[in-house]
Write a protein that holds these residues in place. Structure first.
Motif, short mmCIF file in Angstrom:
data_model
loop_
_atom_site.label_atom_id
_atom_site.label_comp_id
_atom_site.label_asym_id
_atom_site.label_seq_id
_atom_site.Cartn_x
_atom_site.Cartn_y
_atom_site.Cartn_z
N ASP A 1 48.21 26.22 -27.74
CA ASP A 1 47.94 25.19 -26.75
C ASP A 1 49.23 24.78 -26.05
N THR A 2 49.08 24.19 -24.88
CA THR A 2 50.18 23.54 -24.18
C THR A 2 49.73 22.13 -23.86
N VAL A 3 50.56 21.15 -24.23
CA VAL A 3 50.19 19.75 -24.10
C VAL A 3 51.21 19.04 -23.22
N GLU A 4 50.70 18.31 -22.21
CA GLU A 4 51.59 17.48 -21.39
C GLU A 4 51.78 16.16 -22.12
N ILE A 5 53.00 15.93 -22.61
CA ILE A 5 53.24 14.72 -23.40
C ILE A 5 53.81 13.58 -22.56
N ALA A 6 54.27 13.89 -21.37
CA ALA A 6 54.76 12.89 -20.41
C ALA A 6 54.72 13.56 -19.04
N ASP A 7 54.93 12.78 -17.99
CA ASP A 7 54.96 13.38 -16.65
C ASP A 7 56.01 14.49 -16.62
N ARG B 1 60.41 19.66 -12.53
CA ARG B 1 61.30 18.82 -11.71
C ARG B 1 62.54 18.46 -12.54
N ALA B 2 63.09 19.48 -13.17
CA ALA B 2 64.17 19.30 -14.13
C ALA B 2 65.40 18.63 -13.54
N ARG B 3 65.77 19.02 -12.34
CA ARG B 3 66.97 18.40 -11.74
C ARG B 3 66.80 16.89 -11.64
N GLU B 4 65.65 16.48 -11.14
CA GLU B 4 65.40 15.05 -10.96
C GLU B 4 65.42 14.32 -12.30
N HIS B 5 64.70 14.84 -13.28
CA HIS B 5 64.61 14.15 -14.57
C HIS B 5 65.92 14.17 -15.34
N LEU B 6 66.56 15.31 -15.41
CA LEU B 6 67.77 15.41 -16.22
C LEU B 6 68.97 14.74 -15.57
N LEU B 7 69.14 14.96 -14.27
CA LEU B 7 70.28 14.33 -13.60
C LEU B 7 70.16 12.81 -13.61
N LYS B 8 68.95 12.31 -13.39
CA LYS B 8 68.72 10.87 -13.42
C LYS B 8 69.09 10.30 -14.79
#
Length: 80
Positions: free
Chosen positions: A40-46, A65-72
């Motif tokens: 399975d694949t589960v979305e645990i957060a946005d 949207r890794a750049r947005e999440h990680l850089l922030k």
């Protein structure tokens, strides 16, 4: 993303080895913890997905949207 990695001709993972890949076009960070069939694949957060292997353990993580999440988060962490 995972299928592309497995078809890429790379060797088998060594036990305990983790692989990290970043797709700049899709802006997805993928952390492969364990190879093998997925249950399975589960979305645990946005924009954060956990892949579950057939034995119930975590096989991988995807950050969309890794750049947005990680850089922030890095910028916020660095603030005094």
């Amino acid at each position: 993303m995972r299928d592309n990695q497995q078809q890429g001709g790379e060797g088998k993972m060594v036990k305990g080895e983790m692989k990290v890949r970043f797709d700049p076009e899709a802006d997805i960070l993928y952390i492969l913890i364990k190879e093998g069939p997925l249950k399975d694949t589960v979305e645990i957060a946005d924009d954060l997905f956990v892949e579950i292997s057939e034995d119930g353990s975590i096989a991988g993580l995807e950050v969309w949207r890794a750049r947005e999440h990680l850089l922030k988060n890095l910028v916020e962490h660095k603030k005094p």
